[in-house]
Design an enzyme around this catalytic site. Structure first.
Site, PDB file in Angstrom:
ATOM      1  N   LYS A 115      -2.412 -20.506  18.234  1.00 45.67           N
ATOM      2  CA  LYS A 115      -1.016 -20.924  18.449  1.00 45.67           C
ATOM      3  C   LYS A 115      -0.108 -19.732  18.724  1.00 45.67           C
ATOM      4  O   LYS A 115       0.922 -19.874  19.400  1.00 45.67           O
ATOM      5  CB  LYS A 115      -0.527 -21.738  17.249  1.00 45.67           C
ATOM      6  CG  LYS A 115      -0.609 -21.012  15.901  1.00 45.67           C
ATOM      7  CD  LYS A 115       0.658 -20.281  15.545  1.00 45.67           C
ATOM      8  CE  LYS A 115       0.497 -19.497  14.251  1.00 45.67           C
ATOM      9  NZ  LYS A 115       1.753 -18.835  13.843  1.00 45.67           N
ATOM     10  N   THR A 136       4.640 -22.774   9.137  1.00 48.10           N
ATOM     11  CA  THR A 136       5.527 -22.176   8.134  1.00 48.10           C
ATOM     12  C   THR A 136       6.240 -20.952   8.680  1.00 48.10           C
ATOM     13  O   THR A 136       5.648 -20.155   9.405  1.00 48.10           O
ATOM     14  CB  THR A 136       4.717 -21.732   6.899  1.00 48.10           C
ATOM     15  OG1 THR A 136       3.605 -20.930   7.341  1.00 48.10           O
ATOM     16  CG2 THR A 136       4.190 -22.921   6.120  1.00 48.10           C
ATOM     17  N   LYS A 184      -3.421 -14.643   9.585  1.00 50.60           N
ATOM     18  CA  LYS A 184      -3.869 -15.382  10.766  1.00 50.60           C
ATOM     19  C   LYS A 184      -4.307 -14.391  11.838  1.00 50.60           C
ATOM     20  O   LYS A 184      -3.638 -13.379  12.053  1.00 50.60           O
ATOM     21  CB  LYS A 184      -2.756 -16.274  11.302  1.00 50.60           C
ATOM     22  CG  LYS A 184      -2.280 -17.339  10.312  1.00 50.60           C
ATOM     23  CD  LYS A 184      -1.085 -18.111  10.832  1.00 50.60           C
ATOM     24  CE  LYS A 184      -0.622 -19.149   9.818  1.00 50.60           C
ATOM     25  NZ  LYS A 184       0.569 -19.905  10.266  1.00 50.60           N
ATOM     26  N   HIS A 197       0.811  -1.217   0.000  1.00 50.90           N
ATOM     27  CA  HIS A 197       0.000   0.000   0.000  1.00 50.90           C
ATOM     28  C   HIS A 197       0.844   1.265   0.000  1.00 50.90           C
ATOM     29  O   HIS A 197       0.367   2.340  -0.364  1.00 50.90           O
ATOM     30  CB  HIS A 197      -0.941   0.014   1.209  1.00 50.90           C
ATOM     31  CG  HIS A 197      -0.240   0.322   2.498  1.00 50.90           C
ATOM     32  ND1 HIS A 197       0.512  -0.607   3.181  1.00 50.90           N
ATOM     33  CD2 HIS A 197      -0.167   1.470   3.225  1.00 50.90           C
ATOM     34  CE1 HIS A 197       1.003  -0.056   4.278  1.00 50.90           C
ATOM     35  NE2 HIS A 197       0.622   1.200   4.330  1.00 50.90           N
ATOM     36  N   ALA A 200       8.317 -17.659   6.996  1.00 49.50           N
ATOM     37  CA  ALA A 200       8.479 -17.000   5.705  1.00 49.50           C
ATOM     38  C   ALA A 200       9.855 -17.246   5.105  1.00 49.50           C
ATOM     39  O   ALA A 200       9.984 -17.521   3.907  1.00 49.50           O
ATOM     40  CB  ALA A 200       8.225 -15.498   5.861  1.00 49.50           C
ATOM     41  N   SER A 245       9.920 -17.448  15.279  1.00 52.57           N
ATOM     42  CA  SER A 245       8.570 -16.985  15.594  1.00 52.57           C
ATOM     43  C   SER A 245       8.635 -15.650  16.325  1.00 52.57           C
ATOM     44  O   SER A 245       9.192 -15.560  17.417  1.00 52.57           O
ATOM     45  CB  SER A 245       7.851 -18.010  16.471  1.00 52.57           C
ATOM     46  OG  SER A 245       6.702 -17.433  17.070  1.00 52.57           O
ATOM     47  N   ARG A 246       8.044 -14.616  15.730  1.00 49.94           N
ATOM     48  CA  ARG A 246       8.088 -13.304  16.386  1.00 49.94           C
ATOM     49  C   ARG A 246       7.221 -13.300  17.647  1.00 49.94           C
ATOM     50  O   ARG A 246       7.486 -12.539  18.580  1.00 49.94           O
ATOM     51  CB  ARG A 246       7.660 -12.209  15.420  1.00 49.94           C
ATOM     52  CG  ARG A 246       6.206 -12.155  15.096  1.00 49.94           C
ATOM     53  CD  ARG A 246       5.873 -11.177  13.999  1.00 49.94           C
ATOM     54  NE  ARG A 246       6.376 -11.610  12.715  1.00 49.94           N
ATOM     55  CZ  ARG A 246       5.810 -11.287  11.556  1.00 49.94           C
ATOM     56  NH1 ARG A 246       4.737 -10.502  11.537  1.00 49.94           N
ATOM     57  NH2 ARG A 246       6.296 -11.714  10.414  1.00 49.94           N
ATOM     58  N   GLU A 266       0.934 -10.830  16.008  1.00 49.40           N
ATOM     59  CA  GLU A 266      -0.488 -11.158  15.922  1.00 49.40           C
ATOM     60  C   GLU A 266      -1.033 -11.737  17.222  1.00 49.40           C
ATOM     61  O   GLU A 266      -2.211 -11.585  17.537  1.00 49.40           O
ATOM     62  CB  GLU A 266      -0.742 -12.134  14.771  1.00 49.40           C
ATOM     63  CG  GLU A 266      -0.703 -11.503  13.379  1.00 49.40           C
ATOM     64  CD  GLU A 266      -1.932 -10.658  13.066  1.00 49.40           C
ATOM     65  OE1 GLU A 266      -2.816 -10.534  13.935  1.00 49.40           O
ATOM     66  OE2 GLU A 266      -1.999 -10.109  11.956  1.00 49.40           O
TER      67      GLU A 266
END
Length: 344
Positions: free
Chosen positions: A199, A146, A115, A38, A148, A262-263, A290
């Site tokens: 999760k 997964t 997600k 964007h 990225a 994993s953040r 998230e």
């Protein structure tokens, strides 16, 4: 590799780490991909660098991948749209996308790999789609264990394409399929979305535990009991237990709870180690976490259905500043005993 060996033209909306990785994969296996950001400045940087330097440094964009900032140009003459925008932007982008698409063609394939829940309403993303586009719209949800960076590098990956329309689920499975990427199909949209969102909460919990150096036993206990919570939550919303035990549930849970890519897990680690407010840690990470949004949505839904989700409750209390990680551990361990197999 493609639908009946025919390459597709696919718009991927969202040029973060995950959107870029999926766009790289799809273009690498023969599809024409238009990746949308964007922000015109960001899009120009991605196009000129021919890689996502911020998130996927060292992974070049295939020639079949172009980057756009004009949504109308991005959507022109595409066969399919894959949304990979943050959950808080999902409705707005969906509305704009559908308005443009309906002006040019009567049918297109729609899926998302986002997600989470809509923060303002606590709605699942498929509920937003049905509100905005109607109950009869066909769509697919793509989810699974997964990262990225690994997808972008072409490492072996398995995901799930979930749709109540089997043909739509298969369309996306076929679009992604190659020697290193396997996409299974199924129909439990609710279960797949819950697994992908819940999760992240458990990843924060295991990050907090490991940040406090509570050990491997504690981490395994959180994953095991977190799985029970996820199934209990899914039961209330109509998900299937089999889905929770699959790639989008257990698979994604194990991955995000045990690997520092994993953040959400990193967020938990940093929160426990630094004792800083959640907002400060999110700012330092520099990406969407998230699980922070998901835990607030799940808390509202759990309160509505009077669900007992103790790990989620403690993660929520820590994030909103009502408890510390140390206090949360004590509260969890003080709980009365119960049957391990009591899901309700």
């Amino acid at each position: 590799m493609t639908i009946a060996n025919k390459p597709l033209t696919i718009a991927v909306l969202g040029a973060g780490a995950w959107g870029s990785a999926l766009a790289i994969h799809l273009s690498r296996i023969g599809h024409q991909v238009k990746l949308w950001d964007h922000n015109p400045e960001n899009a120009a940087t991605l196009e000129s660098a021919r890689e996502n330097v911020r998130y996927l440094k060292g992974v070049p964009f295939p020639d079949a991948l172009s980057v756009q900032s004009d949504l109308k140009v991005t959507l022109a003459d595409v066969d399919a749209v894959l949304m990979v925008v943050p959950s808080q932007a999902f409705r707005e982008v969906l509305q704009k996308m559908h308005h443009i698409m309906m002006g040019s063609k009567s049918h297109y394939h729609l899926a998302w790999a986002t997600k989470g829940f809509e923060p303002e309403t606590s709605l699942m993303l498929h509920e937003i789609v049905q509100q905005e586009l109607g109950e009869q719209i066909s769509f697919a949800v793509l989810s699974g264990p997964t990262f990225a960076a690994e997808v972008a590098r072409g490492l072996p990956t398995a995901m799930v394409s979930a749709s109540r329309d089997q043909q739509e689920a298969q369309f996306w499975a076929d679009a992604f399929h190659c020697d290193t990427f396997r996409m299974y199909t199924q129909s439990d949209v609710v279960g797949v979305e819950i697994g992908g969102a819940y999760k992240n909460i458990m990843a924060i919990a295991t990050g907090l535990s490991d940040g406090l150096r509570l050990g491997a036993n504690a981490r395994a206990a959180l994953i095991g009991r977190g799985m029970v919570e996820m199934m209990r939550f899914g039961d209330a919303l109509g998900a299937k237990h089999e889905t929770m035990m699959g790639l989008s549930g257990l698979g994604d849970l194990v991955l995000t709870c045990t690997d520092d890519l994993s953040r959400n897990r990193r967020f938990g680690l940093m929160l426990a180690q630094s004792q800083r407010p959640a907002e400060d840690v999110i700012e330092e990470i520099g990406q969407v976490v998230e699980g922070v949004k998901a835990v607030k949505a799940v808390k509202l839904i759990a309160d509505k259905y009077q669900l007992d989700l103790p790990i989620m409750e403690q993660v929520y209390n820590i994030i909103v500043g009502q408890s510390t990680a140390e206090q949360a551990v004590k509260e969890l361990m003080r709980r009365h005993g119960r049957s391990e197999l009591e899901f309700g």
